[in-house]
Design a protein around this motif. Structure first.
Motif, PDB file in Angstrom:
ATOM      1  N   ASP A  19     -12.696 -11.523  34.940  1.00  0.00           N
ATOM      2  CA  ASP A  19     -12.986 -10.231  35.381  1.00  0.00           C
ATOM      3  C   ASP A  19     -13.287  -9.786  33.547  1.00  0.00           C
ATOM      4  OD1 ASP A  19     -12.466  -7.453  36.294  1.00  0.00           O
ATOM      5  OD2 ASP A  19     -10.342  -7.843  36.615  1.00  0.00           O
ATOM      6  N   ARG A  20     -14.202  -9.138  34.261  1.00  0.00           N
ATOM      7  CA  ARG A  20     -15.374  -8.776  33.052  1.00  0.00           C
ATOM      8  C   ARG A  20     -14.884  -7.454  32.666  1.00  0.00           C
ATOM      9  NH1 ARG A  20     -21.044  -9.501  32.734  1.00  0.00           N
ATOM     10  NH2 ARG A  20     -22.283  -9.165  31.018  1.00  0.00           N
ATOM     11  N   ARG A  21     -13.838  -6.959  32.966  1.00  0.00           N
ATOM     12  CA  ARG A  21     -13.530  -5.667  33.371  1.00  0.00           C
ATOM     13  C   ARG A  21     -12.217  -5.672  31.353  1.00  0.00           C
ATOM     14  NH1 ARG A  21     -11.279  -3.606  38.539  1.00  0.00           N
ATOM     15  NH2 ARG A  21     -10.911  -5.846  38.921  1.00  0.00           N
ATOM     16  N   TRP A  22     -11.882  -6.807  31.655  1.00  0.00           N
ATOM     17  CA  TRP A  22     -10.945  -7.279  29.827  1.00  0.00           C
ATOM     18  C   TRP A  22     -12.006  -7.446  29.514  1.00  0.00           C
ATOM     19  CZ3 TRP A  22      -5.454  -9.216  29.795  1.00  0.00           C
ATOM     20  CH2 TRP A  22      -5.447  -9.286  31.492  1.00  0.00           C
ATOM     21  N   ASN A  23     -11.596  -6.045  27.505  1.00  0.00           N
ATOM     22  CA  ASN A  23     -12.830  -6.652  26.575  1.00  0.00           C
ATOM     23  C   ASN A  23     -12.708  -8.069  26.075  1.00  0.00           C
ATOM     24  OD1 ASN A  23     -13.254  -4.520  25.980  1.00  0.00           O
ATOM     25  ND2 ASN A  23     -12.740  -3.216  25.131  1.00  0.00           N
ATOM     26  N   THR A  24     -11.418  -8.706  26.577  1.00  0.00           N
ATOM     27  CA  THR A  24     -11.220 -10.489  25.519  1.00  0.00           C
ATOM     28  C   THR A  24     -11.790 -11.036  26.562  1.00  0.00           C
ATOM     29  OG1 THR A  24      -8.899  -9.778  26.652  1.00  0.00           O
ATOM     30  CG2 THR A  24      -9.127  -9.321  24.546  1.00  0.00           C
ATOM     31  N   SER A  25     -12.001 -10.302  28.099  1.00  0.00           N
ATOM     32  CA  SER A  25     -12.846 -11.879  28.699  1.00  0.00           C
ATOM     33  C   SER A  25     -14.400 -12.036  28.074  1.00  0.00           C
ATOM     34  CB  SER A  25     -12.974 -10.877  30.075  1.00  0.00           C
ATOM     35  OG  SER A  25     -14.163 -10.192  30.056  1.00  0.00           O
ATOM     36  N   PHE A  26     -15.105 -11.688  26.459  1.00  0.00           N
ATOM     37  CA  PHE A  26     -16.166 -12.082  26.580  1.00  0.00           C
ATOM     38  C   PHE A  26     -15.152 -12.696  25.010  1.00  0.00           C
ATOM     39  CE2 PHE A  26     -16.716  -7.934  28.571  1.00  0.00           C
ATOM     40  CZ  PHE A  26     -18.634  -7.954  28.971  1.00  0.00           C
ATOM     41  N   THR A  27     -14.163 -12.993  24.804  1.00  0.00           N
ATOM     42  CA  THR A  27     -14.189 -13.478  23.677  1.00  0.00           C
ATOM     43  C   THR A  27     -13.748 -15.219  24.197  1.00  0.00           C
ATOM     44  OG1 THR A  27     -12.355 -12.069  22.626  1.00  0.00           O
ATOM     45  CG2 THR A  27     -12.199 -14.147  22.048  1.00  0.00           C
ATOM     46  N   LEU A  28     -13.504 -14.845  25.712  1.00  0.00           N
ATOM     47  CA  LEU A  28     -12.797 -16.506  26.091  1.00  0.00           C
ATOM     48  C   LEU A  28     -14.550 -16.502  26.709  1.00  0.00           C
ATOM     49  CD1 LEU A  28     -11.442 -18.187  28.344  1.00  0.00           C
ATOM     50  CD2 LEU A  28     -11.135 -16.705  30.142  1.00  0.00           C
ATOM     51  N   VAL A  29     -15.806 -15.888  27.478  1.00  0.00           N
ATOM     52  CA  VAL A  29     -16.587 -16.186  27.862  1.00  0.00           C
ATOM     53  C   VAL A  29     -17.087 -16.614  26.627  1.00  0.00           C
ATOM     54  CG1 VAL A  29     -18.524 -15.997  28.911  1.00  0.00           C
ATOM     55  CG2 VAL A  29     -16.568 -15.050  29.621  1.00  0.00           C
ATOM     56  N   ASN A  30     -17.503 -16.160  25.531  1.00  0.00           N
ATOM     57  CA  ASN A  30     -18.200 -17.362  24.108  1.00  0.00           C
ATOM     58  C   ASN A  30     -17.340 -17.648  23.573  1.00  0.00           C
ATOM     59  OD1 ASN A  30     -19.626 -14.829  23.754  1.00  0.00           O
ATOM     60  ND2 ASN A  30     -18.471 -13.275  22.516  1.00  0.00           N
ATOM     61  N   ARG A  31     -15.892 -18.454  24.005  1.00  0.00           N
ATOM     62  CA  ARG A  31     -15.623 -20.117  23.377  1.00  0.00           C
ATOM     63  C   ARG A  31     -16.026 -20.820  24.078  1.00  0.00           C
ATOM     64  NH1 ARG A  31      -8.718 -19.081  22.394  1.00  0.00           N
ATOM     65  NH2 ARG A  31      -9.453 -17.788  20.462  1.00  0.00           N
ATOM     66  N   LEU A  32     -16.438 -20.302  26.039  1.00  0.00           N
ATOM     67  CA  LEU A  32     -16.726 -21.026  26.605  1.00  0.00           C
ATOM     68  C   LEU A  32     -18.431 -22.051  26.327  1.00  0.00           C
ATOM     69  CD1 LEU A  32     -15.247 -19.697  29.492  1.00  0.00           C
ATOM     70  CD2 LEU A  32     -14.690 -21.616  28.803  1.00  0.00           C
ATOM     71  N   LEU A  33     -18.774 -20.448  26.455  1.00  0.00           N
ATOM     72  CA  LEU A  33     -20.024 -20.974  25.593  1.00  0.00           C
ATOM     73  C   LEU A  33     -20.233 -21.771  24.339  1.00  0.00           C
ATOM     74  CD1 LEU A  33     -22.403 -17.131  26.262  1.00  0.00           C
ATOM     75  CD2 LEU A  33     -21.926 -19.037  28.399  1.00  0.00           C
ATOM     76  N   ASN A  34     -19.492 -21.513  23.480  1.00  0.00           N
ATOM     77  CA  ASN A  34     -19.434 -22.405  22.447  1.00  0.00           C
ATOM     78  C   ASN A  34     -19.090 -23.761  22.332  1.00  0.00           C
ATOM     79  OD1 ASN A  34     -20.272 -19.733  20.698  1.00  0.00           O
ATOM     80  ND2 ASN A  34     -18.102 -19.893  19.780  1.00  0.00           N
ATOM     81  N   ALA A  35     -18.483 -23.941  23.514  1.00  0.00           N
ATOM     82  CA  ALA A  35     -17.873 -25.539  24.403  1.00  0.00           C
ATOM     83  C   ALA A  35     -18.569 -26.150  24.566  1.00  0.00           C
ATOM     84  CB  ALA A  35     -16.331 -25.434  24.911  1.00  0.00           C
ATOM     85  N   GLY A  36     -20.075 -25.205  25.786  1.00  0.00           N
ATOM     86  CA  GLY A  36     -21.399 -25.851  25.961  1.00  0.00           C
ATOM     87  C   GLY A  36     -20.728 -26.182  27.740  1.00  0.00           C
ATOM     88  N   ILE A  37     -19.988 -24.894  28.268  1.00  0.00           N
ATOM     89  CA  ILE A  37     -19.092 -24.913  29.401  1.00  0.00           C
ATOM     90  C   ILE A  37     -19.873 -24.011  30.178  1.00  0.00           C
ATOM     91  CG2 ILE A  37     -17.341 -24.208  31.072  1.00  0.00           C
ATOM     92  CD1 ILE A  37     -15.521 -25.661  29.120  1.00  0.00           C
ATOM     93  N   GLU A  38     -20.940 -24.474  31.421  1.00  0.00           N
ATOM     94  CA  GLU A  38     -21.655 -23.083  32.217  1.00  0.00           C
ATOM     95  C   GLU A  38     -20.840 -22.242  32.534  1.00  0.00           C
ATOM     96  OE1 GLU A  38     -24.092 -23.794  36.164  1.00  0.00           O
ATOM     97  OE2 GLU A  38     -24.737 -25.012  34.779  1.00  0.00           O
ATOM     98  N   VAL A  39     -21.370 -20.990  32.472  1.00  0.00           N
ATOM     99  CA  VAL A  39     -21.029 -19.950  32.800  1.00  0.00           C
ATOM    100  C   VAL A  39     -21.757 -19.544  34.005  1.00  0.00           C
ATOM    101  CG1 VAL A  39     -19.532 -17.528  32.112  1.00  0.00           C
ATOM    102  CG2 VAL A  39     -19.319 -19.101  30.888  1.00  0.00           C
ATOM    103  N   GLU A  40     -21.665 -18.662  34.966  1.00  0.00           N
ATOM    104  CA  GLU A  40     -22.278 -17.944  35.528  1.00  0.00           C
ATOM    105  C   GLU A  40     -21.976 -16.778  35.318  1.00  0.00           C
ATOM    106  OE1 GLU A  40     -24.921 -20.528  38.557  1.00  0.00           O
ATOM    107  OE2 GLU A  40     -22.263 -20.782  39.024  1.00  0.00           O
ATOM    108  N   VAL A  41     -22.233 -15.345  35.945  1.00  0.00           N
ATOM    109  CA  VAL A  41     -22.272 -13.913  36.125  1.00  0.00           C
ATOM    110  C   VAL A  41     -22.429 -13.736  38.163  1.00  0.00           C
ATOM    111  CG1 VAL A  41     -23.016 -11.764  35.459  1.00  0.00           C
ATOM    112  CG2 VAL A  41     -22.986 -13.824  33.601  1.00  0.00           C
ATOM    113  N   LEU A  42     -21.808 -12.941  38.347  1.00  0.00           N
ATOM    114  CA  LEU A  42     -21.740 -12.468  40.026  1.00  0.00           C
ATOM    115  C   LEU A  42     -22.344 -10.956  39.603  1.00  0.00           C
ATOM    116  CD1 LEU A  42     -18.704 -13.650  41.256  1.00  0.00           C
ATOM    117  CD2 LEU A  42     -20.803 -14.789  41.121  1.00  0.00           C
TER     118      LEU A  42
END
Length: 878
Positions: free
Chosen positions: A555-578
């Motif tokens: 859920d993008r409403r959480w500010n901390t969701s950006f921390t989670l997504v940044n960790r995923l991107l740094n780990a090379g995990i694919e993230v999509e946006v709806l």
């Protein structure tokens, strides 16, 4: 030197540190038990360690010298103990020196407990009077907060030496009746930066040039604007001592910017006065100020001014926040020319009047003994500071019992007022918040400020609503009620009351914390009957075990969701946006939700559990449009001279784990920016300064540069080739003037008599369907600090521009003060504009302001992610 033991609690983005006092000694440094019982050692003077006396022309002691001196003093005397209180941003260890008579030093914990009991006001009237009669006044004196004001840090060892060695009757009275808490240097990193800079320029034309970088790693001058939000470790280290351990009755905060040509500012303060500051605090400020003025007069020190420039309205400064904790907050602003360089002021060159019209060369009630010029050295400033410090200690010693009892009386009255209701408590649920991480973060801030927090052990009804178990409850029947109410309620700034409309507020006029952080709070008028527990650890609930699914929604409403997504991107995990709203069986998720494949479930679960972010699992692929988010290559422009906006943006990016590079002027002028970066963030800076550099000749030439015409061309080309340029606040004028962006700043040329808003919270209406508005609440508070408001130029094509957020069409002011509110109504606050194949994002106000407005952080985060959307470059293609 003794090391304080720190307990760590989970806190994102802050780390809360709670101190225990005292504990085991640091290895290699003498413990209290290893020292002599009586003072038989030769007590070293500061010059014995520094090699020069503090205040000597052209000499400044650095932090290592300070530590060495206090270590020597600690080893030589039973009248002082030195404790480590926590690291700075750059890892230097801060210290607290406790100074008093030997008998008091042997019973420090007893006197600390006495101070706490009285401040917390949890004892009976009779016990309070007994404690006040037998207790010791606790006084806090600090130095070195603003590192370019070099005098107060250099004065610290002189004050410590005097109190340890002076055998006069007045010094003995102080030691016998007062516990001095001295933090010699509140900003050790800054002291070393300034001392090294000054030393490197001695004897050159740049001897008095300003430090070209922030003298605090992130906050710069704003390290004295962090005292209710406590984002920085130095602030937290001190706040723990102030509001959780020692509870001093008087706090003296030294600075060095008095109204010229005065030599020192001391209280009383000017208007307005915050109504949440208890009257006994204001009376105490006046009482201490009068004692200070009397001592200056007795010692024949001219140039003492009061009731000018510095008011008692704003909460958030080192000397103001204690006032809301029933502590007497004292500010001393002593004159300084530049560093340790002396200067001879000629009377004929002094101004005849202060900026407010008060005569500067003849006597007046607030300036009874004018200073008429002459030599002014660092040693003069230190001498004035010693007078200020000693006068505060002297009045504390003489009025010890009264100060001790008064802090109890104020706490007791606050508790009684809370019991009468209106309100009796603030209720802060975690469930149902737009961003639960911000809600818990706000409670953590309040807890660090010394407030008692409770948590419901069961569901309950209050204020016409149902609240779940685990809801936070902050009762107002507590000693620090003024602090709680001031942060939770709306500010209504009354103005300076001088009749001069040109006079501006000292700092912010509105700062209501729930508004800034986007947190729903509920006031309860009557006492709650729900079962509660006292909270020590404020943190998000642990995430329950994750079930395996084919997809996970973040859920993008959480500010901390950006921390989670940044960790995923740094780990090379694919993230999509709806891109569109997602409708589930039991809920709806707004546009911008992040989507991750269940094949990476183990890593996703690990990161989410660390951040305590719940994931929503689904097995059916979402039916809305999904777009891959590519990790954007981000650059933050870091000017060659200090820029506080840059520091705060850098702090925020690091806290939410964005990867980025700092970009200097030469790179902007020379580099092929589009090949290196996808996003460039330009912090707030006037356009002429950005392009041409500062106009001052004080800085060495390598620090007086701008990006130039070539850099401006390269930035425009970067956008035209598909890049995203994010302009913060004042910098927005640059793309308006040079990139052909079809907006104009509607308040740019308005006089202050028509429009003025130097620091308030204003209402913002956000389009949460726009990618820059994804995850935002539709109505938020914006920190408007002499900021911007945009409107389209006549004839501009709206398909090339988007208004993401607008100031409300009515009721713009939420907290604080504004003149000419109608000038903002309906104007754009955040805009997007196509420039070639890329775009410019105009953030017309500081969405990151001082690390406080969690409700608008996502405007910056979303702007960064624009460049990471795979089809972003073609979205505006011709």
């Amino acid at each position: 030197m003794v090391q304080l033991n720190w307990r760590r609690y989970a806190f994102f983005p802050l780390l809360l540190l709670f101190v225990q006092f005292p504990t085991a000694p640091v290895s290699g440094i003498s413990s209290p038990s290893s020292r002599s019982v009586v003072q038989t050692h030769v007590i070293p003077r500061p010059e014995d360690v520094f090699g020069f006396k503090p205040g000597t022309d052209y000499r400044l002691a650095d932090y290592n010298q300070m530590l060495a001196y206090y270590r020597r003093l600690d080893e030589a005397s039973d009248r002082i103990k030195v404790f480590e209180i926590g690291p700075t941003c750059e890892g230097r260890q801060m210290i607290l020196a406790v100074i008093s008579a030997e008998a008091n030093m042997a019973n420090l914990e007893k006197w600390r407990q006495t101070s706490e009991k009285l401040a917390r006001a949890q004892v009976s009237e009779q016990e309070a009077r007994d404690l006040a009669r037998t207790g010791k006044a606790v006084v806090w004196i600090d130095g070195g907060l603003h590192a370019n004001e070099v005098g107060h840090a250099q004065h610290s060892p002189e004050l410590a030496y005097r109190l340890v060695t002076d055998e006069t009757a007045s010094a003995q009275q102080i030691r016998n009746n007062v516990i001095l808490l001295q933090v010699p240097v509140l900003n050790p990193d800054g002291l070393d930066l300034v001392a090294n800079w000054y030393k490197s320029n001695l004897g050159t034309r740049y001897e008095t040039s300003p430090l070209p970088e922030l003298y605090h790693k992130y906050a710069g001058h704003d390290n004295n604007r962090d005292w209710y939000m406590m984002t920085q470790p130095e602030t937290r280290n001190a706040s723990v001592l102030l509001y959780q351990k020692w509870f001093p009755q008087i706090v003296l905060n030294h600075h060095q910017t008095p109204p010229f040509p005065a030599r020192i500012f001391i209280p009383p303060f000017t208007s307005p006065v915050n109504p949440n500051i208890p009257k006994p605090v204001l009376n105490g400020i006046d009482q201490v100020g009068q004692a200070m003025a009397g001592r200056f007069e007795k010692e024949g020190k001219a140039g003492v001014v009061s009731r000018m420039e510095f008011d008692a309205w704003w909460n958030g400064g080192m000397r103001t926040t204690p006032c809301f904790h029933n502590m007497i907050g004292i500010l001393a602003e002593t004159a300084l020319y530049a560093y340790a360089t002396p200067y001879d002021y000629k009377r004929e060159n002094l101004p005849r009047r202060f900026h407010n019209g008060l005569p500067a060369l003849v006597s007046s009630p607030d300036y009874p003994n004018p200073w008429l010029g002459g030599p002014w050295k660092l040693s003069n400033a230190i001498d004035y500071m010693l007078t200020a410090s000693m006068s505060v200690l002297d009045v504390a010693a003489k009025q010890r019992e009264a100060f001790l009892y008064n802090i109890y009386r104020m706490g007791r009255e606050a508790i009684d007022e809370g019991k009468r209701g209106a309100p009796s408590a603030y209720v802060i649920p975690v469930e149902g918040q737009h961003d639960p991480s911000a809600a818990v973060g706000m409670v953590q801030v309040l807890k660090l400020g010394g407030l008692d927090i409770e948590q419901a052990e069961e569901a309950f009804e209050a204020a016409g609503r149902h609240f779940a178990k685990g809801t936070y409850i902050i009762p107002t029947a507590q000693a620090f009620r003024p602090y709680l109410v001031d942060l939770m309620e709306v500010q209504k700034y009354p103005g300076k009351q001088t009749g001069d409309e040109s006079e501006q507020p000292y700092d912010l006029t509105g700062w209501t914390l729930p508004m800034q952080m986007g947190v729903k709070t509920f006031k309860v008028e009557r006492e709650l009957t729900v079962s509660t527990r006292s909270v020590l650890d404020v943190e998000l609930p642990e995430v329950e075990s994750f079930e395996p699914y084919k997809y996970y929604l973040i859920d993008r409403r959480w500010n901390t969701s950006f921390t989670l997504v940044n960790r995923l991107l740094n780990a090379g995990i694919e993230v999509e946006v709806l891109r569109d709203k997602l409708v589930l069986e039991d809920s709806e998720i707004p546009p911008g939700c992040f989507l991750v494949s269940g094949q990476q479930g183990e890593t996703v679960h690990k990161f989410a559990a660390e951040l305590r972010i719940p994931l929503r699992g689904v097995d059916a692929p979402p039916t809305t449009r999904a777009e891959r988010l590519v990790k954007p290559r981000v650059a933050l422009y870091k000017p060659s001279r200090a820029n506080q906006d840059e520091g705060w943006i850098r702090w925020l990016l690091e806290r939410y784990e964005f990867s980025f590079e700092c970009l200097r002027e030469d790179s902007i002028r020379r580099a092929d920016l589009h090949r290196l970066f996808d996003v460039i963030i330009i912090p707030s800076e006037p356009g002429n300064r950005l392009i041409e550099g500062p106009t001052t000749s004080l800085l060495p030439p390598q620090f007086s540069i701008g990006i130039g015409a070539e850099g401006l061309h390269n930035l425009k080309e970067f956008v035209q080739q598909g890049g995203v340029l994010i302009a913060s606040d004042a910098t927005c004028q640059v793309p308006l003037d040079y990139f052909g962006v079809p907006f104009r700043n509607a308040v740019r040329n308005l006089s202050e008599s028509v429009f003025s808003c130097p620091g308030s919270l204003v209402r913002l209406e956000v389009d949460d369907s726009d990618p820059v508005g994804w995850g935002m609440d539709r109505e938020v508070a914006a920190c408007f600090v002499k900021s911007q408001a945009f409107e389209l130029l006549p004839g501009a094509e709206q398909q090339d521009t988007t208004s993401v957020a607008r100031y409300a069409k009515s009721d713009v002011l939420m907290s604080g003060w504004i003149r000419g509110e109608e000038q903002l109504r309906g104007k754009s606050a955040v805009g997007r504009a196509r420039v070639g194949r890329g775009e410019v994002v105009l953030l017309g106000f500081p969405a990151h302001f001082r690390g406080q407005p969690h409700g608008t952080f996502k405007l910056l985060f979303n702007s960064i992610y624009l460049a990471g959307l795979r089809d972003n470059a073609t979205a505006y293609s011709d």
